[in-house]
Write a protein that holds these residues in place. Structure first.
Motif, short mmCIF file in Angstrom:
data_model
loop_
_atom_site.label_atom_id
_atom_site.label_comp_id
_atom_site.label_asym_id
_atom_site.label_seq_id
_atom_site.Cartn_x
_atom_site.Cartn_y
_atom_site.Cartn_z
N GLN A 61 0.79 -1.08 0.05
CA GLN A 61 0.13 0.15 0.16
C GLN A 61 0.85 1.40 -0.44
N GLN A 62 1.48 1.82 -0.58
CA GLN A 62 1.39 2.86 -1.61
C GLN A 62 1.50 4.21 -0.47
N ARG A 223 12.21 -0.63 -2.54
CA ARG A 223 12.74 -0.69 -1.24
C ARG A 223 14.29 -1.74 -1.21
N ALA A 224 14.71 -0.80 -0.75
CA ALA A 224 16.26 -1.55 -0.77
C ALA A 224 16.08 -2.80 0.50
N HIS A 225 16.58 -4.06 0.68
CA HIS A 225 16.78 -4.85 1.33
C HIS A 225 17.66 -5.83 1.66
N SER A 237 20.19 -5.02 -3.17
CA SER A 237 19.35 -5.48 -3.71
C SER A 237 17.93 -5.09 -2.99
N TYR A 238 16.97 -5.41 -3.90
CA TYR A 238 15.74 -4.13 -3.67
C TYR A 238 14.12 -5.14 -4.68
N LEU A 239 13.23 -4.64 -3.50
CA LEU A 239 11.95 -4.86 -4.41
C LEU A 239 11.76 -4.13 -4.93
N GLN A 247 4.00 -8.64 -3.39
CA GLN A 247 4.43 -8.90 -3.38
C GLN A 247 6.17 -8.54 -3.79
N GLY A 248 6.32 -7.59 -5.11
CA GLY A 248 7.11 -6.56 -5.42
C GLY A 248 7.85 -7.65 -6.49
N LYS A 249 9.28 -7.16 -6.96
CA LYS A 249 9.76 -7.98 -8.03
C LYS A 249 11.13 -7.62 -8.04
N GLU A 250 11.41 -8.63 -7.38
CA GLU A 250 12.56 -8.45 -7.20
C GLU A 250 14.19 -8.06 -8.20
#
Length: 774
Positions: A61-62, A223-225, A237-239, A247-250
């Protein structure tokens, strides 16, 4: 597929990130900005106050705002969006006093060394105070706060801070110095929900615009993780949630340098995960997560002022009063009190917090219950005269910056340890001055619900966690934000600020970032004299805070008194897991005794304001300490730092009371639990005053809610020896002398025995009068 490679990845687009990206792009570096939120073009900020979906941020939810209850001790607010915190802050650009830098900062970082960078940031953000000569002049609440300061003898400490606001003609669109369209300020009070007119000089209108003009790439919804060292640099690495999927895309990006600028909480969390969970950055200092500060934030509200305050007219903050006891005082408390403007709809809904409309009193004052109570009152009264006779007072000060963030070893969740007790003198002084101001305005002061009912601070100014220092034994980064042990990895945001500023921190974060990035670029480009192009245009700005007069012995003490009382209580007993029914406390305790399951706690009960405590029907106090529960807490026990204690809260009958204990903790399995206990104070037919007041019926619940599943039950009690220790531990603060201290204890005692009178004696008086006592 080989990941893309750039010179610098900037994670986050708040003050540190925007400045880093701008200067790196100007220096010819290939820059990629990763921002987890989205862009907000002019007119796109949400306005519906009844729709949380428009506001709240998560991966799925942005929204704009992320609310993070860190454990139960701190409610941290963070912004997600292109421009970071500048999107919702109140535009105040204030320099930290020179004395702040005398302790805790790395060598070379002083007010004098930062002044040129304060000037540079002031030029970029076009700062100035509000003035009568501007198109809409000075708001009414600014005048009222000035008058209040004068009536309190504090006119020498009243000032108008510099603001990053375009005070041009309202509704007139023109291009700013960086070629971006802006309107003049309409004095609509909507700074804290996003300026739909772009009158506020948010970072997307200056630093970030310049960065993009010089070729910086931007990826929002990303979002960097993880940060992993690679040959010649790092892999980030980020989503990528830009496609709208939860779920986003790696994705990955290779870079020579990383600039972590995600905010104090998020930057610290990401480095903790890289060090302790992913093990990609093992050399980070053991000081990571330490030194967190809430910047002494305290939110109060004033209702029923004598004159109109017009809370929705003007920018968010326009004026301030400084309180400074002086550096040589045994308690060198330093804080600011500022006026707070809010949009019309929020001002109207705020009437639900009017102290003349008491909160629902159920004795249940945990976080979930508070949300339920506030939600039930969301339908606020329509706008009327009361709305215009109210205002917000925002306070911030120099807390102890002693918070600690860690990752739970089992669940991986971020945990916060915030010690409330050492910071109570600051909160007390802030409350007393706020009471003075409220009285001077002819109004009535109340606190925000989380503080009033839970004593949980709310902060929008998270600082620390990756503190800068001279060596890794004292901090995480050096004086230019480079992480010790990991060359090419930099942190440039509020997380590197090593102590509470006590003032609006964005200007200091900006100056530190400008100084740091200049040195970094000079080094990586091999141009020792490199400077931002705008330095030649920036002129020295006068800091209004520097003009404030502080008497030799410090500012005057607040006139309002506030007596606090604390005492220690130790209780012990037996508990048994899974006993059924859970209300069979005696059976559970006997089973626990047979199995050797002994539980105990030692608490410090703190009554912050005796007057408020005695007038509060639930008689709410803070409980901190250590809890031991077999099978849940381990041998060392679990810290209790945000417990709630209610003395003689209403029960199910007029002649009965309950003492309530709500002690949230985390077990050795990393899961949240709650000790939910009550003392049933009533006449059970045998005049059992002692047993009723010393027996605590207890359940251990899953989660931090009284609605959680019961996992264990039992009984705790306190013996005579510990009762005597409790009485001996009574400690009074805020009293002027021994007589006043004794009177405070007498008042508390009278309230205690008065309640016992109502329970055990008063119901029998009619029979006594009739001479028919059985």
């Amino acid at each position: 597929m080989t990941p893309e490679r750039v010179d610098a990845v900037v994670i986050g687009s708040g003050f540190g990130g925007a400045i880093a990206a701008c200067r790196l792009a100007q220096a010819g570096q290939r820059v990629l900005i990763l921002e987890r939120g989205r862009r907000y073009p002019r007119g796109s900020f949400p306005r519906r106050m009844d729709s949380l979906q428009d506001w709240m941020y998560s991966d799925a939810q942005q929204g704009l705002l992320e609310v993070r209850p860190l454990l139960t001790e701190m409610l941290a607010l963070q912004v997600a969006g292109y421009g970071g915190g500048s999107l919702l802050y109140n535009s105040v650009q204030m320099r930290a006093p020179a004395a702040l830098f005398d302790k805790g900062w790395p060598q070379g970082v002083t007010r004098k060394s930062l002044d040129p960078y304060y000037d540079l940031a002031a030029y970029m953000l076009d700062v100035k105070p509000i003035q009568e000569s501007q198109p809409l002049g000075v708001p009414e609440r600014t005048r009222r706060l000035r008058q209040a300061a004068e009536s309190l003898g504090r006119s020498g400490q009243f000032f108008l801070p510099n603001l990053a606001v375009n005070f041009g003609q309202p509704e007139s669109v023109s291009k700013n110095k960086f070629g971006v369209d802006q309107e003049g300020c309409r004095h609509c009070g909507e700074c804290i929900i996003g300026c739909n007119h772009h009158a506020k000089n948010t970072l997307d209108l200056n630093y970030l615009a310049v960065a993009e003009q010089h070729g910086a790439q931007v990826k929002t919804g990303c979002r960097a993780h993880r940060i992993t060292p690679e040959a010649g640099g790092y892999c980030v690495s980020y989503l990528d949630h830009s496609d709208g999927t939860p779920q986003g895309k790696e994705a990955r990006i290779l870079t020579r340098r990383v600039f972590l600028c995600a905010g104090a909480v998020n930057s610290t969390e990401l480095l903790l995960r890289c060090r302790d969970q992913h093990h990609t950055l093992p050399k980070i200092s053991a000081k990571l997560g330490h030194g967190y500060s809430a910047n002494g934030d305290l939110l109060t509200l004033v209702f029923h002022t004598k004159e109109e305050m017009l809370p929705s007219r003007g920018p968010g903050i326009t004026s301030a009063i400084l309180f400074d006891r002086g550096r040589h005082h045994k308690d060198p408390t330093w804080f600011l009190l500022e006026d707070g403007g809010v949009p019309e709809d929020m001002a109207v809904r705020g009437q639900s917090l009017d102290p003349k409309r008491p909160m629902e009193k159920t004795g249940q004052v945990l976080w979930e219950d508070l949300l339920r109570v506030i939600g039930a009152r969301a339908d606020a009264p329509t706008a009327d005269a009361r709305t215009q006779h109210s205002t917000v007072l925002l306070l911030m000060g120099r807390d102890h910056a002693s918070g600690t963030m860690t990752l739970d070893g089992l669940t991986g969740q971020l945990r916060m340890r915030w010690e409330l007790a050492p910071n109570l003198p600051l909160y007390t002084a802030q409350t007393r001055l706020a009471q003075d101001v409220a009285k001077a305005l002819g109004g009535e002061l109340t606190h925000n619900p989380t503080w009033k009912l839970l004593h949980q601070p709310i902060t929008i100014h998270n600082l620390g966690g990756c503190n800068m220092a001279d060596d890794p034994e004292h901090g995480v980064t050096d004086g230019h934000g480079e992480v010790f042990g990991h060359p090419g990895l930099f942190v440039l945001d509020g997380s590197i600020i090593p102590r509470a500023i006590g003032a609006n921190p964005s200007h200091t974060i900006s100056a530190v970032a400008e100084r740091s990035i200049e040195g970094i670029i000079a080094r990586i480009t091999g141009q020792p004299s490199w400077q931002a192009p705008e330095r030649a245009l920036a002129k020295h700005m006068v800091e209004p805070l520097d003009q404030v007069h502080i008497p030799t012995l410090g500012t005057a003490e607040p006139e309002s008194h506030m007596i606090s009382i604390s005492f220690h209580e130790t209780m012990s007993g037996s508990v048994f897991p899974g006993w059924s029914p859970s209300t069979d406390f005696v059976g559970a305790a006997q089973a626990g005794l047979k199995s050797g399951n002994k539980m105990r706690f030692t608490l410090l009960i703190s009554i912050l304001d005796l007057d408020e405590f005695l007038s509060d029907v639930d008689h709410t106090a803070i409980a901190t300490g250590v809890l031991h529960v077999p099978g849940f807490t381990g041998s060392e026990g679990a810290p209790i730092s945000a417990g709630v204690f209610n003395l003689f809260a209403p029960s199910d009958r007029p002649d009965a009371r309950k003492m309530l204990y709500a002690l949230p903790f985390y077990g050795e399995d990393g899961q949240p639990y709650l000790l939910d206990g009550f003392k049933d104070v009533r006449d059970h037919g045998s005049f059992d005053v002692w047993e009723s007041n010393t027996t605590l019926y207890t359940v251990i619940r899953q989660g931090h809610s009284r609605q959680g599943e019961v996992r264990a039950s039992g009984i705790l009690s306190i013996d005579l020896a510990h009762v005597l220790k409790l009485l001996a531990s009574l400690h009074v603060t805020g009293a002027a002398n021994a007589k006043e201290r004794a009177h405070a204890i007498e008042r508390l005692g009278m309230a205690f025995f008065g309640a016992l009178w109502k329970v055990y004696i008063e119901p029998k008086l009619p029979k006594l009068a009739q001479g028919v006592i059985q």
